[in-house]
Design a protein around this motif. Structure first.
Motif, PDB file in Angstrom:
ATOM      1  N   TYR A 134       7.739  14.337 -34.164  1.00 32.51           N
ATOM      2  CA  TYR A 134       7.348  14.728 -33.144  1.00 32.51           C
ATOM      3  C   TYR A 134       5.815  14.674 -32.859  1.00 32.51           C
ATOM      4  N   ARG A 135       5.515  13.613 -32.149  1.00 31.08           N
ATOM      5  CA  ARG A 135       3.704  14.292 -31.955  1.00 31.08           C
ATOM      6  C   ARG A 135       3.452  15.255 -30.605  1.00 31.08           C
ATOM      7  N   VAL A 136       2.283  15.798 -30.296  1.00 29.49           N
ATOM      8  CA  VAL A 136       2.197  15.956 -29.006  1.00 29.49           C
ATOM      9  C   VAL A 136       0.995  14.807 -28.121  1.00 29.49           C
ATOM     10  N   ASP A 137       0.463  15.021 -29.258  1.00 26.40           N
ATOM     11  CA  ASP A 137      -0.444  13.667 -28.690  1.00 26.40           C
ATOM     12  C   ASP A 137      -0.449  12.229 -29.993  1.00 26.40           C
ATOM     13  N   GLU A 138       0.015  11.377 -29.459  1.00 28.73           N
ATOM     14  CA  GLU A 138       0.643  10.299 -30.237  1.00 28.73           C
ATOM     15  C   GLU A 138      -0.454   9.835 -31.276  1.00 28.73           C
ATOM     16  N   SER A 139      -1.409   9.196 -29.665  1.00 30.89           N
ATOM     17  CA  SER A 139      -2.366   8.385 -30.520  1.00 30.89           C
ATOM     18  C   SER A 139      -3.522   8.803 -31.270  1.00 30.89           C
ATOM     19  N   ARG A 140      -3.442  10.700 -31.100  1.00 28.41           N
ATOM     20  CA  ARG A 140      -4.162  11.054 -32.247  1.00 28.41           C
ATOM     21  C   ARG A 140      -3.983  11.384 -33.341  1.00 28.41           C
ATOM     22  N   SER A 141      -2.173  11.691 -33.965  1.00 27.53           N
ATOM     23  CA  SER A 141      -1.871  12.014 -35.195  1.00 27.53           C
ATOM     24  C   SER A 141      -1.865  10.141 -35.308  1.00 27.53           C
TER      25      SER A 141
ATOM     26  N   ALA B 240     -13.381   7.018 -14.889  1.00 16.08           N
ATOM     27  CA  ALA B 240     -13.456   8.543 -15.561  1.00 16.08           C
ATOM     28  C   ALA B 240     -12.479   8.450 -16.483  1.00 16.08           C
ATOM     29  N   ARG B 241     -12.441   8.104 -16.368  1.00 16.91           N
ATOM     30  CA  ARG B 241     -10.436   7.247 -17.856  1.00 16.91           C
ATOM     31  C   ARG B 241     -11.226   6.874 -18.795  1.00 16.91           C
ATOM     32  N   VAL B 242     -11.833   6.021 -18.480  1.00 18.18           N
ATOM     33  CA  VAL B 242     -12.574   5.075 -19.275  1.00 18.18           C
ATOM     34  C   VAL B 242     -12.686   5.321 -20.732  1.00 18.18           C
ATOM     35  N   GLU B 243     -13.430   6.740 -19.500  1.00  8.87           N
ATOM     36  CA  GLU B 243     -15.113   6.603 -20.304  1.00  8.87           C
ATOM     37  C   GLU B 243     -14.524   8.395 -21.417  1.00  8.87           C
ATOM     38  N   GLN B 244     -13.710   8.851 -20.626  1.00  6.22           N
ATOM     39  CA  GLN B 244     -12.578   9.597 -21.439  1.00  6.22           C
ATOM     40  C   GLN B 244     -12.434   9.612 -22.814  1.00  6.22           C
ATOM     41  N   SER B 245     -11.956   8.327 -22.916  1.00  8.61           N
ATOM     42  CA  SER B 245     -11.006   7.297 -23.457  1.00  8.61           C
ATOM     43  C   SER B 245     -12.202   7.318 -24.965  1.00  8.61           C
ATOM     44  N   ALA B 246     -12.954   6.298 -24.244  1.00  9.91           N
ATOM     45  CA  ALA B 246     -14.109   6.313 -25.098  1.00  9.91           C
ATOM     46  C   ALA B 246     -14.888   7.455 -26.258  1.00  9.91           C
TER      47      ALA B 246
ATOM     48  N   THR C 243      -8.540   8.040 -28.109  1.00 13.74           N
ATOM     49  CA  THR C 243      -7.537   8.213 -27.279  1.00 13.74           C
ATOM     50  C   THR C 243      -7.259   6.482 -26.687  1.00 13.74           C
ATOM     51  N   VAL C 244      -6.129   6.816 -26.627  1.00 13.71           N
ATOM     52  CA  VAL C 244      -5.221   5.316 -25.977  1.00 13.71           C
ATOM     53  C   VAL C 244      -4.978   5.472 -24.613  1.00 13.71           C
ATOM     54  N   ARG C 245      -5.167   4.935 -23.869  1.00 11.63           N
ATOM     55  CA  ARG C 245      -5.130   5.216 -22.109  1.00 11.63           C
ATOM     56  C   ARG C 245      -3.805   4.438 -21.822  1.00 11.63           C
ATOM     57  N   LEU C 246      -3.106   4.671 -20.320  1.00 14.37           N
ATOM     58  CA  LEU C 246      -1.792   4.590 -20.417  1.00 14.37           C
ATOM     59  C   LEU C 246      -1.945   4.817 -19.092  1.00 14.37           C
ATOM     60  N   ALA C 247      -2.545   3.610 -17.664  1.00 20.61           N
ATOM     61  CA  ALA C 247      -1.947   3.785 -16.833  1.00 20.61           C
ATOM     62  C   ALA C 247      -1.551   2.571 -15.944  1.00 20.61           C
TER      63      ALA C 247
END
Length: 528
Positions: free
Chosen positions: A468-475, A130-136, A140-144
């Motif tokens: 500083y970024r709240v969301d590193e990948s989106r920024s 589900a997290r992979v689909e949400q990432s697509a 966004t980058v996902r790190l598990a």
């Protein structure tokens, strides 16, 4: 004549003993407090160093994902041999990355090294899918992880979606994945994680600020007022917690003989002791200021090198790919390199602005500024973007007639443009953007607030920090350097004002700008 009680030798001796005893007790208490403060400062320094190292390690080992995505956007039909060369080049700088893979439409197509393909099946459970689909969907980058891999080792799995049209994210190509060996990743930080007398633990914290399970050290470390720090990751934060082993109220290592010696010295040279102590405190304060300045300089250099690493990696990857014949030196590919160089130029320009602000050398051309008129001009400049996003814009002006701010009109417009640009970049389509003008005592308050999504509580105090970024990948995807709000804060500080962040009633973020209020045409020239 009967002698008074306080004039007798015994009474005088008792008074002297009481004064000396009270003084010794006070000195002992101060020494204990100072010892505890030094110990907490020592732990805090170790936490800060660990945080800096982990952020650097994360950035280093996620950089191959960004570089691979950039290559795929230029050459979606990358061959297996070309990918092997690319992976060999990228993993030289990321020693903890065990596996790098491409998954076109979520189906693994290329793996480097080829024998490590089984590692990509280490993501546990359906929640991970589900997290992979949400990432697509979100780009966004996902790190598990850290988690147990198929071969029994501990590792982390990172995935980055790739779009052939990164601006609109409509042409989804697939994923770039990497398996990171946790033991090799954390190895340089082992001396900071295994202090002789300090307990250190790491745990996950969600973007909303909810603490998760500890994946390093004991969860009990976070109880008992530990020193903490947050490390930004693509899926939220890692929280570092550290405290002295055995608690903060440990006795200081002074023997009874030393205390008796202090008492004897105090009886002989009491006044001199106070003078020397006062001088020692001043020296400690100066030393701490010097240490603080040096720590800030070191952090500045580290953060700058981190920010320059990604564009330099992209440039090196493209140039290596051109030299190896993976991609051709076409005008389109050279335009990508040109855009990367321009991004580095913007970063260097922002750093120059902040350096001048730190030196107190901002060149401000100050005059009486009608803030309502300035807000309207900035909104007109953003009208097309507001309509296409779309966002509902409104200006609520409650300033008394003739109330102006003394400032540099161009610089204040730059601050407002930066804040409106942030709202357009991060506010969901169909939301609201509102600017408010109000008079609060001696200050004019300019409030810029938007609707959802909001900012986690843990991120609010750090919004104006550099890089500083709240969301590193989106920024990074939107081109932000993490310096915009820091520059705004420096400009407002140069005007004698300040900025503060809070949650907006609209559901998003509220930024308040507090400027000194002035009557019309009060004076011109340097800002207050």
């Amino acid at each position: 004549m009967t002698p008074r009680w306080h004039s007798t030798p015994l009474a005088r001796t008792a008074v002297v003993c009481l004064v000396v005893g009270a003084t010794c007790l006070r000195l002992d208490w101060l020494a204990t407090q100072s010892f505890h403060a030094r110990e907490r400062a020592r732990v805090a320094e170790q936490v800060a160093a660990l945080r800096s190292m982990l952020e650097q390690r994360l950035h280093l080992h996620l950089a191959p994902l960004a570089a691979s995505a950039a290559v795929i956007q230029l050459k979606p039909d990358l061959t297996a041999l070309q990918f092997q060369r690319l992976g060999q080049s990228l993993l030289k700088e990321a020693p903890a990355v065990r596996t790098l893979a491409l998954s076109a439409h979520a189906v693994v197509s290329h793996v480097f090294p080829p024998e490590q393909a089984r590692e990509l099946h280490a993501m546990p459970g359906e929640s991970a899918m589900a997290r992979v689909e949400q990432s697509a969907r979100e780009g966004t980058v996902r790190l598990a992880g850290p988690m147990r891999l198929s071969d029994g080792a501990i590792g982390m799995l990172a995935r980055r979606p790739v779009y052939l049209d990164p601006e609109s994210r409509l042409q989804f190509w697939g994923f770039v994945s990497a398996v990171i060996d946790y033991e090799r990743f954390i190895l340089p930080a082992r001396p900071l994680l295994a202090g002789a007398d300090i307990d250190v633990a790491l745990r996950h914290v969600s973007p909303a600020g909810a603490p998760g399970a500890a994946f390093h050290g004991m969860a009990a470390t976070f109880a008992g007022s530990p020193e903490t720090a947050l490390v930004a990751t693509p899926d939220g934060f890692w929280e570092i917690g550290a405290r002295l082993r055995g608690g903060w109220d440990q006795p200081r290592p002074y023997s009874l003989a030393l205390r008796l010696l202090m008492l004897a010295v105090l009886l002989v040279v009491g006044a001199a002791t106070w003078l020397l102590r006062a001088r020692g405190l001043r020296n400690k304060m100066l030393l701490r200021k010097l240490e603080s300045g040096e720590a800030a300089r070191v952090q500045w250099v580290a953060d700058t090198s981190h920010e320059l690493r990604t564009p330099i990696t992209i440039l090196a990857t493209h140039l290596d790919a051109m030299q190896d014949g993976i991609i051709a030196a076409t005008p389109a590919n050279l335009a990508v390199l040109s855009d990367t160089v321009k991004e580095m130029e913007r970063l260097v320009s922002d750093l120059h602005v902040l350096a001048r602000a730190d030196a107190g050398a901002q060149a401000l051309q100050c005059q009486a500024v009608d803030l309502a008129e300035l807000c309207t001009e900035v909104a007109v400049a953003f009208a097309l973007r507001l309509a296409s996003h779309p966002l509902r814009y409104s200006l609520v002006d409650t300033l008394p007639s003739g109330c102006t701010a003394q400032g540099d009109r161009q610089r204040l417009g730059q601050v407002l443009s930066n804040l409106l640009g942030n709202s357009l970049r991060y506010t969901d389509a169909g939301g609201q953007l509102q600017i408010g003008l109000a008079l609060d005592g001696p200050h004019i308050v300019v409030s810029v607030e938007d609707s959802a999504p909001g900012v986690p509580d843990a991120a609010l105090p750090r919004l104006f920090e550099r890089f500083y970024r709240v969301d590193e990948s989106r920024s990074r995807a939107s081109g932000g350097s993490g310096l915009g709000l820091a520059i705004c804060d420096a400009i407002i500080a140069g005007h004698g004002g300040r900025m503060q962040a809070s949650h907006s009633p609209l559901g998003g973020l509220r930024i308040d700008i507090l400027l000194p209020a002035h009557a019309p045409l009060a004076h011109h020239g340097d800002c207050p």
